[in-house]
Design a protein around this motif. Structure first.
Motif, PDB file in Angstrom:
ATOM      1  N   GLY A 121       0.889  -1.167   0.117  1.00  0.00           N
ATOM      2  CA  GLY A 121       0.159  -0.130  -0.031  1.00  0.00           C
ATOM      3  C   GLY A 121       0.868   1.222   0.026  1.00  0.00           C
ATOM      4  O   GLY A 121       1.988   1.382   0.324  1.00  0.00           O
ATOM      5  N   THR A 122       0.288   2.256  -0.476  1.00  0.00           N
ATOM      6  CA  THR A 122       1.036   3.677  -0.357  1.00  0.00           C
ATOM      7  C   THR A 122       1.068   4.203   0.928  1.00  0.00           C
ATOM      8  O   THR A 122       0.297   3.619   1.666  1.00  0.00           O
ATOM      9  N   ARG A 123       1.928   5.149   1.394  1.00  0.00           N
ATOM     10  CA  ARG A 123       1.952   5.811   2.697  1.00  0.00           C
ATOM     11  C   ARG A 123       0.433   6.362   2.917  1.00  0.00           C
ATOM     12  O   ARG A 123       0.097   6.387   4.017  1.00  0.00           O
ATOM     13  N   ASP A 124      -0.134   7.026   2.168  1.00  0.00           N
ATOM     14  CA  ASP A 124      -1.375   7.643   2.361  1.00  0.00           C
ATOM     15  C   ASP A 124      -2.291   6.486   2.554  1.00  0.00           C
ATOM     16  O   ASP A 124      -3.218   6.796   3.512  1.00  0.00           O
ATOM     17  N   GLU A 125      -2.555   5.548   1.999  1.00  0.00           N
ATOM     18  CA  GLU A 125      -3.461   4.339   2.329  1.00  0.00           C
ATOM     19  C   GLU A 125      -3.017   3.744   3.700  1.00  0.00           C
ATOM     20  O   GLU A 125      -4.027   3.430   4.541  1.00  0.00           O
ATOM     21  N   ARG A 126      -1.937   3.416   4.022  1.00  0.00           N
ATOM     22  CA  ARG A 126      -1.549   2.911   5.305  1.00  0.00           C
ATOM     23  C   ARG A 126      -1.823   4.021   6.502  1.00  0.00           C
ATOM     24  O   ARG A 126      -2.348   3.508   7.360  1.00  0.00           O
ATOM     25  N   LEU A 127      -1.702   5.100   6.243  1.00  0.00           N
ATOM     26  CA  LEU A 127      -2.175   6.125   7.348  1.00  0.00           C
ATOM     27  C   LEU A 127      -3.433   6.138   7.470  1.00  0.00           C
ATOM     28  O   LEU A 127      -4.072   7.036   8.557  1.00  0.00           O
ATOM     29  N   LYS A 128      -4.252   5.830   6.508  1.00  0.00           N
ATOM     30  CA  LYS A 128      -5.870   6.171   6.635  1.00  0.00           C
ATOM     31  C   LYS A 128      -6.606   4.939   7.178  1.00  0.00           C
ATOM     32  O   LYS A 128      -7.696   4.919   7.548  1.00  0.00           O
ATOM     33  N   GLU A 129      -5.790   3.839   7.375  1.00  0.00           N
ATOM     34  CA  GLU A 129      -6.355   2.499   7.824  1.00  0.00           C
ATOM     35  C   GLU A 129      -6.852   2.853   9.204  1.00  0.00           C
ATOM     36  O   GLU A 129      -6.262   3.680  10.258  1.00  0.00           O
ATOM     37  N   PRO A 130      -7.833   2.106   9.819  1.00  0.00           N
ATOM     38  CA  PRO A 130      -8.729   2.439  11.259  1.00  0.00           C
ATOM     39  C   PRO A 130      -7.610   1.708  12.241  1.00  0.00           C
ATOM     40  O   PRO A 130      -6.869   0.823  11.909  1.00  0.00           O
ATOM     41  N   GLN A 131      -7.617   2.476  13.069  1.00  0.00           N
ATOM     42  CA  GLN A 131      -6.793   1.830  14.444  1.00  0.00           C
ATOM     43  C   GLN A 131      -7.532   0.875  15.139  1.00  0.00           C
ATOM     44  O   GLN A 131      -8.610   1.052  15.420  1.00  0.00           O
ATOM     45  N   PRO A 132      -6.521  -0.161  15.439  1.00  0.00           N
ATOM     46  CA  PRO A 132      -7.229  -1.108  16.224  1.00  0.00           C
ATOM     47  C   PRO A 132      -7.529  -0.696  17.600  1.00  0.00           C
ATOM     48  O   PRO A 132      -7.174   0.098  18.368  1.00  0.00           O
ATOM     49  N   SER A 133      -8.572  -1.765  18.334  1.00  0.00           N
ATOM     50  CA  SER A 133      -8.858  -1.280  19.711  1.00  0.00           C
ATOM     51  C   SER A 133      -7.695  -1.160  20.389  1.00  0.00           C
ATOM     52  O   SER A 133      -6.994  -2.117  20.398  1.00  0.00           O
ATOM     53  N   PRO A 134      -7.718  -0.610  21.604  1.00  0.00           N
ATOM     54  CA  PRO A 134      -6.830  -0.927  22.818  1.00  0.00           C
ATOM     55  C   PRO A 134      -6.399  -2.103  23.202  1.00  0.00           C
ATOM     56  O   PRO A 134      -5.284  -2.876  23.248  1.00  0.00           O
ATOM     57  N   ALA A 135      -7.698  -3.018  23.378  1.00  0.00           N
ATOM     58  CA  ALA A 135      -7.351  -4.422  23.821  1.00  0.00           C
ATOM     59  C   ALA A 135      -6.631  -5.212  22.773  1.00  0.00           C
ATOM     60  O   ALA A 135      -5.763  -6.023  23.045  1.00  0.00           O
ATOM     61  N   TRP A 136      -7.008  -4.971  21.468  1.00  0.00           N
ATOM     62  CA  TRP A 136      -6.438  -5.861  20.326  1.00  0.00           C
ATOM     63  C   TRP A 136      -4.990  -5.429  20.190  1.00  0.00           C
ATOM     64  O   TRP A 136      -4.153  -6.372  20.246  1.00  0.00           O
ATOM     65  N   ARG A 137      -4.624  -4.124  20.254  1.00  0.00           N
ATOM     66  CA  ARG A 137      -3.092  -3.741  20.459  1.00  0.00           C
ATOM     67  C   ARG A 137      -2.424  -4.371  21.416  1.00  0.00           C
ATOM     68  O   ARG A 137      -1.111  -4.838  21.383  1.00  0.00           O
ATOM     69  N   ILE A 138      -2.913  -4.435  22.679  1.00  0.00           N
ATOM     70  CA  ILE A 138      -2.357  -5.073  23.926  1.00  0.00           C
ATOM     71  C   ILE A 138      -2.227  -6.516  23.764  1.00  0.00           C
ATOM     72  O   ILE A 138      -0.975  -6.931  24.029  1.00  0.00           O
ATOM     73  N   ALA A 139      -3.030  -7.244  23.088  1.00  0.00           N
ATOM     74  CA  ALA A 139      -3.008  -8.699  22.840  1.00  0.00           C
ATOM     75  C   ALA A 139      -1.897  -8.858  21.811  1.00  0.00           C
ATOM     76  O   ALA A 139      -1.008  -9.875  21.871  1.00  0.00           O
ATOM     77  N   ALA A 140      -1.866  -8.001  20.765  1.00  0.00           N
ATOM     78  CA  ALA A 140      -0.969  -8.236  19.619  1.00  0.00           C
ATOM     79  C   ALA A 140       0.655  -7.713  20.048  1.00  0.00           C
ATOM     80  O   ALA A 140       1.663  -8.520  20.141  1.00  0.00           O
ATOM     81  N   TYR A 141       0.782  -6.922  21.310  1.00  0.00           N
ATOM     82  CA  TYR A 141       1.964  -6.759  21.571  1.00  0.00           C
ATOM     83  C   TYR A 141       2.389  -7.896  22.432  1.00  0.00           C
ATOM     84  O   TYR A 141       3.664  -8.203  22.433  1.00  0.00           O
ATOM     85  N   ALA A 142       1.719  -8.592  23.222  1.00  0.00           N
ATOM     86  CA  ALA A 142       2.129  -9.688  23.908  1.00  0.00           C
ATOM     87  C   ALA A 142       2.161 -10.894  23.028  1.00  0.00           C
ATOM     88  O   ALA A 142       3.002 -11.649  23.645  1.00  0.00           O
ATOM     89  N   LEU A 143       1.704 -11.037  21.868  1.00  0.00           N
ATOM     90  CA  LEU A 143       2.193 -12.099  21.110  1.00  0.00           C
ATOM     91  C   LEU A 143       3.336 -11.787  20.301  1.00  0.00           C
ATOM     92  O   LEU A 143       4.100 -12.667  19.908  1.00  0.00           O
ATOM     93  N   PHE A 144       3.663 -10.426  19.882  1.00  0.00           N
ATOM     94  CA  PHE A 144       4.622 -10.300  19.110  1.00  0.00           C
ATOM     95  C   PHE A 144       6.158 -10.128  19.740  1.00  0.00           C
ATOM     96  O   PHE A 144       7.024 -10.433  18.898  1.00  0.00           O
ATOM     97  N   PHE A 145       6.180 -10.067  21.029  1.00  0.00           N
ATOM     98  CA  PHE A 145       7.500 -10.447  21.823  1.00  0.00           C
ATOM     99  C   PHE A 145       8.065 -11.777  21.541  1.00  0.00           C
ATOM    100  O   PHE A 145       8.950 -12.006  21.134  1.00  0.00           O
ATOM    101  N   PRO A 146       7.107 -12.809  22.049  1.00  0.00           N
ATOM    102  CA  PRO A 146       7.644 -14.163  21.914  1.00  0.00           C
ATOM    103  C   PRO A 146       7.748 -14.556  20.340  1.00  0.00           C
ATOM    104  O   PRO A 146       8.730 -15.240  20.047  1.00  0.00           O
ATOM    105  N   LEU A 147       7.185 -13.900  19.604  1.00  0.00           N
ATOM    106  CA  LEU A 147       7.303 -14.118  18.120  1.00  0.00           C
ATOM    107  C   LEU A 147       8.700 -13.537  17.470  1.00  0.00           C
ATOM    108  O   LEU A 147       9.258 -14.182  16.792  1.00  0.00           O
ATOM    109  N   GLY A 148       8.726 -12.532  18.032  1.00  0.00           N
ATOM    110  CA  GLY A 148      10.268 -11.950  17.509  1.00  0.00           C
ATOM    111  C   GLY A 148      11.501 -12.738  18.152  1.00  0.00           C
ATOM    112  O   GLY A 148      12.449 -13.098  17.595  1.00  0.00           O
ATOM    113  N   PHE A 149      11.137 -13.294  19.462  1.00  0.00           N
ATOM    114  CA  PHE A 149      12.161 -14.261  20.014  1.00  0.00           C
ATOM    115  C   PHE A 149      12.257 -15.355  19.152  1.00  0.00           C
ATOM    116  O   PHE A 149      13.350 -16.132  19.183  1.00  0.00           O
ATOM    117  N   ALA A 150      11.103 -16.079  19.021  1.00  0.00           N
ATOM    118  CA  ALA A 150      11.210 -17.355  18.028  1.00  0.00           C
ATOM    119  C   ALA A 150      11.631 -17.370  16.742  1.00  0.00           C
ATOM    120  O   ALA A 150      12.597 -18.002  16.197  1.00  0.00           O
TER     121      ALA A 150
END
Length: 153
Positions: A20-49
């Motif tokens: 996608g272009t920069r403008d398309e990426r910046l116009k995407e809707p923001q995920p909910s705070p609960a979804w972001r926190i769950a994603a943060y918790a999953l991405f640390f072990p994924l980066g480790f793996a």
């Protein structure tokens, strides 16, 4: 009035079509705070793996293994950025990646090493670090803190 036969939309480059272009990426809707926190918790072990797997893959298949490990590393960092919509989303898997590297670089008492000081290991460490910095500094929809909107654009 009819359009000419050759009036097609302009062709997009492959990166723009995939990412996608920069403008398309910046116009995407923001995920909910609960979804972001769950994603943060999953991405640390994924980066480790990804770091642990990349350490063995880059050593197993010397020229192609480094590229495969770097592709997985960059994809993980970029996925964190895109899924969460924050720079912290790219920094969290990078932190997991570096935490695993700290453990993999320490020699064992038996004298075994996972990462050696050869060209493939060093290029994987150096380029992977650069990918983490690049992904953590790309433009996002919010600032560093999870979910705090930045200034209006």
């Amino acid at each position: 009035m009819t359009e000419p036969a050759d009036a097609r939309p302009p062709r997009r480059s492959i990166p723009a079509a995939v990412l996608g272009t920069r403008d398309e990426r910046l116009k995407e809707p923001q995920p909910s705070p609960a979804w972001r926190i769950a994603a943060y918790a999953l991405f640390f072990p994924l980066g480790f793996a990804v770091s642990v797997c990349g350490a063995f893959v880059q050593a197993l298949w010397p020229p192609a293994g480094v590229l495969l490990a770097l592709a997985a590393t960059g994809a993980t960092f970029y996925a964190g950025l895109r899924i969460t919509g924050t720079r912290l989303g790219a920094a969290i898997p990078a932190a997991g990646w570096f935490a695993a590297l700290l453990l993999l670089m320490v020699p064992r008492p038996e004298g075994d090493n996972v990462l050696w000081t050869n060209a493939t290991s060093l290029s994987w460490l150096f380029v992977g670090s650069i990918l983490g910095v690049i992904c953590a500094t790309l433009p996002t929809r919010t600032s560093w803190f999870p979910g705090v909107p930045g200034p209006p654009r």
